[in-house]
Write an enzyme that holds these catalytic residues in place. Sequence first.
Site, PDB file in Angstrom:
ATOM      1  N   HIS A 115      17.978  21.324   6.324  1.00  0.00           N
ATOM      2  CA  HIS A 115      17.843  22.757   6.034  1.00  0.00           C
ATOM      3  C   HIS A 115      19.096  23.198   5.302  1.00  0.00           C
ATOM      4  CE1 HIS A 115      16.301  26.791   6.543  1.00  0.00           C
ATOM      5  NE2 HIS A 115      17.483  27.185   6.980  1.00  0.00           N
ATOM      6  N   ASP A 156      12.360  24.558  11.935  1.00  0.00           N
ATOM      7  CA  ASP A 156      13.837  24.590  11.954  1.00  0.00           C
ATOM      8  C   ASP A 156      14.405  24.711  13.368  1.00  0.00           C
ATOM      9  OD1 ASP A 156      13.824  24.524   9.136  1.00  0.00           O
ATOM     10  OD2 ASP A 156      13.712  26.706   9.021  1.00  0.00           O
TER      11      ASP A 156
HETATM   12  C1  GRF Z   1      16.932  21.625   0.073  1.00  0.00           C
HETATM   13  O1  GRF Z   1      17.842  22.681  -0.135  1.00  0.00           O
HETATM   14  C2  GRF Z   1      16.669  21.441   1.548  1.00  0.00           C
HETATM   15  O2  GRF Z   1      17.747  21.751   2.365  1.00  0.00           O
HETATM   16  C3  GRF Z   1      15.563  22.428   1.801  1.00  0.00           C
HETATM   17  O3  GRF Z   1      14.778  22.379   0.628  1.00  0.00           O
HETATM   18  C4  GRF Z   1      15.564  21.967  -0.471  1.00  0.00           C
HETATM   19  C5  GRF Z   1      14.881  20.781  -1.107  1.00  0.00           C
HETATM   20  O4  GRF Z   1      15.484  20.415  -2.316  1.00  0.00           O
HETATM   21  N1  GRF Z   1      14.857  22.117   3.022  1.00  0.00           N
HETATM   22  P1  GRF Z   1      15.083  19.053  -3.024  1.00  0.00           P
HETATM   23  O5  GRF Z   1      13.578  19.091  -3.255  1.00  0.00           O
HETATM   24  O6  GRF Z   1      15.496  17.927  -2.138  1.00  0.00           O
HETATM   25  O7  GRF Z   1      15.845  19.079  -4.323  1.00  0.00           O
END
Ligand code: GRF
Length: 204
Positions: A115, A156
């Site tokens: 997250h 979460d």
């Molecule tokens: C990340 O910021 C992650 O923390 C959140 O969603 C985003 C996904 O980014 N859960 P990516 O697709 O890995 O670039």
Amino acid sequence: MAVNESLPRLAVLISGGGSNLQALIDASKSGALTARVALVVSSRRDAYGLERAAREGIASFVFRMKKNASAEEAGELLLDTLHKHRIDFIALAGYLSLIPSNVVRAYRNRIVNIHNALLPKFGGKGMFGRHVHEAVIASGEKESGPTVHLVDEVYDHGKILEQVWVPVLPDDTPETLAARVLEQEHALYPRVLQKLIKGEYELE
Ligand code: GRF
């Protein structure tokens, strides 16, 4: 590169760009993560992360809830796919749907999420992507950073495994803060997965 069949097999679940997926693939290739990314599951057909999987020769599966299917039925379908690919661990990386509880139960303590804020603040349904960074800035927080936690039946919510702190700067926009947090995500996620696979966390 020869494929090491004895490594634990990781499924990465995505809905978007998949930069965290790429970080896990890279760590697996470098040996920093002694697991093989064996399956990518996407909730969206157009997720760029699917292209990353294809480029790496990783099997992928688009998993969409059927309109009238129960969460239980959807979970069965996902479980079938995970079992078919002999998946040992699951990493959610920007995956926007709730994981059905039969999947959570089958992979208890072997399913994690990353997250983009310091949980337990700024989490829960609807708190994803840019919304999270907007809320952090609006609340006047001085720090933010990624959290990796175990997945349970609530968004979460599961046990927090690790967090990294970064400053929130006075002139930050959601984009500049996102970039600072994301850079830390890419380092943190492979590290936590490696520890999880090695059994280095005390889990119930
Ligand atoms: C990340 O910021 C992650 O923390 C959140 O969603 C985003 C996904 O980014 N859960 P990516 O697709 O890995 O670039």
